[in-house]
Structure formats: C-alpha cells, structure tokens
Design a protein around this motif. Sequence first.
Motif, PDB file in Angstrom:
ATOM      1  N   THR A  70      14.407  43.414  -6.413  1.00 50.11           N
ATOM      2  CA  THR A  70      15.121  42.897  -7.358  1.00 50.11           C
ATOM      3  C   THR A  70      15.332  41.399  -6.788  1.00 50.11           C
ATOM      4  O   THR A  70      15.765  41.282  -5.637  1.00 50.11           O
ATOM      5  CB  THR A  70      16.604  43.539  -7.616  1.00 50.11           C
ATOM      6  OG1 THR A  70      17.441  43.886  -6.319  1.00 50.11           O
ATOM      7  CG2 THR A  70      16.285  45.085  -7.922  1.00 50.11           C
ATOM      8  N   THR A 102      17.845  37.894  -7.893  1.00 45.80           N
ATOM      9  CA  THR A 102      19.081  37.145  -8.718  1.00 45.80           C
ATOM     10  C   THR A 102      18.905  35.697  -8.330  1.00 45.80           C
ATOM     11  O   THR A 102      18.736  35.244  -7.298  1.00 45.80           O
ATOM     12  CB  THR A 102      20.324  37.804  -8.362  1.00 45.80           C
ATOM     13  OG1 THR A 102      20.570  37.682  -7.044  1.00 45.80           O
ATOM     14  CG2 THR A 102      20.285  39.391  -8.828  1.00 45.80           C
ATOM     15  N   LYS A 103      19.154  34.659  -9.569  1.00 43.10           N
ATOM     16  CA  LYS A 103      19.291  33.283  -9.227  1.00 43.10           C
ATOM     17  C   LYS A 103      20.540  32.919  -9.892  1.00 43.10           C
ATOM     18  O   LYS A 103      20.617  32.970 -11.103  1.00 43.10           O
ATOM     19  CB  LYS A 103      18.035  32.889  -9.649  1.00 43.10           C
ATOM     20  CG  LYS A 103      17.357  31.410  -9.540  1.00 43.10           C
ATOM     21  CD  LYS A 103      16.284  30.834  -9.804  1.00 43.10           C
ATOM     22  CE  LYS A 103      15.924  29.580  -9.457  1.00 43.10           C
ATOM     23  NZ  LYS A 103      15.761  29.510  -8.051  1.00 43.10           N
ATOM     24  N   THR A 156      12.087  28.768 -11.482  1.00 38.90           N
ATOM     25  CA  THR A 156      11.880  30.041 -11.385  1.00 38.90           C
ATOM     26  C   THR A 156      11.498  30.451  -9.937  1.00 38.90           C
ATOM     27  O   THR A 156      10.684  29.763  -9.190  1.00 38.90           O
ATOM     28  CB  THR A 156      10.600  30.369 -12.268  1.00 38.90           C
ATOM     29  OG1 THR A 156      10.898  30.036 -13.561  1.00 38.90           O
ATOM     30  CG2 THR A 156      10.360  31.988 -12.350  1.00 38.90           C
ATOM     31  N   SER A 163      10.660  38.165 -10.607  1.00 44.55           N
ATOM     32  CA  SER A 163      11.030  36.735 -10.857  1.00 44.55           C
ATOM     33  C   SER A 163      12.383  36.597 -11.782  1.00 44.55           C
ATOM     34  O   SER A 163      12.835  37.603 -12.160  1.00 44.55           O
ATOM     35  CB  SER A 163      10.122  35.948 -11.780  1.00 44.55           C
ATOM     36  OG  SER A 163       8.818  36.162 -11.105  1.00 44.55           O
ATOM     37  N   ALA A 164      12.967  35.590 -11.192  1.00 46.34           N
ATOM     38  CA  ALA A 164      14.298  35.158 -11.974  1.00 46.34           C
ATOM     39  C   ALA A 164      14.304  33.593 -12.626  1.00 46.34           C
ATOM     40  O   ALA A 164      13.823  32.875 -11.468  1.00 46.34           O
ATOM     41  CB  ALA A 164      15.488  35.408 -11.028  1.00 46.34           C
ATOM     42  N   THR A 165      14.988  33.117 -13.386  1.00 48.24           N
ATOM     43  CA  THR A 165      14.910  31.739 -13.900  1.00 48.24           C
ATOM     44  C   THR A 165      16.183  31.356 -14.309  1.00 48.24           C
ATOM     45  O   THR A 165      17.012  32.029 -14.826  1.00 48.24           O
ATOM     46  CB  THR A 165      13.965  31.725 -15.050  1.00 48.24           C
ATOM     47  OG1 THR A 165      12.402  32.299 -14.760  1.00 48.24           O
ATOM     48  CG2 THR A 165      13.866  30.152 -15.718  1.00 48.24           C
TER      49      THR A 165
END
Length: 220
Positions: free
Chosen positions: A90, A92-93, A178, A190-192
Amino acid sequence: TLVVSNTGTGIARNIQVKDSLPQGLKTPDGRHGIIQDIGMLRAGESREITFTAMAEKTGKFSNSATVVAEGGLQAESNTTTTVVKQPVLTITKKGPERIYTGRDITYTIGVSNKGDGPAASAILEDAIPGNATFVKASQGGTLSGSAVTWNIGTLLPRDSRKVSVTFKDRGLGKVTNTATVKAVCVNPVSATVTTQVVGVAAILLEVIDITDPIEVGGNE
C-alpha cells in the motif's frame, strides 16, 4: 518431485502415476493435475518425475500422488504441505493543496506491506512533474532521469517506510506528482497528489513629475 520405486522382486509393468492438485494450484498450462505413464520398473529400480505447479491464491495446500501398475499393484505417496504467502503493498502520499510560487513543495510518501509474505526487491519511484524541478530527497533517494528512486530492499509483513521529496515549481498552475512502489510477486500501487501553485498579490504606487521646474501658479 515424485519418486516411484519398485521395492519388490519382480517387474512392474504399465505403471501410471497420478497427481491431482488441490483447488488453488494448477500447472503452468492450466491443468489441475498430471497423469504420466512410465512403462516398467525392474526390481530395485526407481523413476523420478518432476512437474511445476502455480498457486492461484494464498493458503495452505496439501498434495499426494498415487501410482498403479499391471496386476492390481498400487501405492499412495506421503502428503506434502506447501504454504503460499503473498505481499500486499500500500502507498500513501501527502502534500500541500495550495502553495505560493517560488516556494519548495515537499511531498511525504508512506509505503507498507499489508500481506503475509515479504516484498523482496521493493523499489519506490516518484515521477518528477514536467512543470517542476527536483530539489532534494530523504532516505537515500536518488535522481535518475525523470524520476526519484528509492531502493527499499525487502519489506517484511507489517513493515513500513516513509520518505519525502522536494520540488520547486516552474510557474503558476497545477503540479501533479505520482509515486509508485513495486516488488517481486506483488502488484505495483501508486498514489498521486496535486498542488495548485498561485501567485503572490502586490500593490505598487508610483508618483512622477512630468515637468520640472514649473512657473509659480502653474499646474503639474
């Protein structure tokens, strides 16, 4: 690996080996078991058969094989148990939603393994936005082409890592950043985050004299 042996004193003929895989395992060509003829075995002879199975899901799988031969001969193997585990990544950003132009934009990235297997050779990549420039990265992040990369190594179950990366905008507008993490035997995630870069308000008051000097009683 299956080993068929003739422990008797005569010749075993028309030998056939069967291995039915439990639900959740299959061969690379999609079969749920194998049937193989190995001809005959003389007294004291053995034959080894090797095949490959792939896991469709996690869990504990028990497997055994049987062998039959001419004359009603038959035998059943011991049972082997294989535990299949899988890492689950997992990400997070976090970053500012709005910032004034010319100031550093820092993003914090968190990566965790929520599965029951180790995520080997984990790599985190953060793509540099086209309208921003790289400033710095924490925890050993290195600039490579148009991305910042962290070699995380093996991420054990319930383990996590946190890093940060800093950019500077190239003008007003949206900066979209990203990050993607991938590892062996796990789907990449991915996280953006998008940051709106705005200008700084300013007021200028300027006074000038057009004609200088002027006569007494004149207007300026």
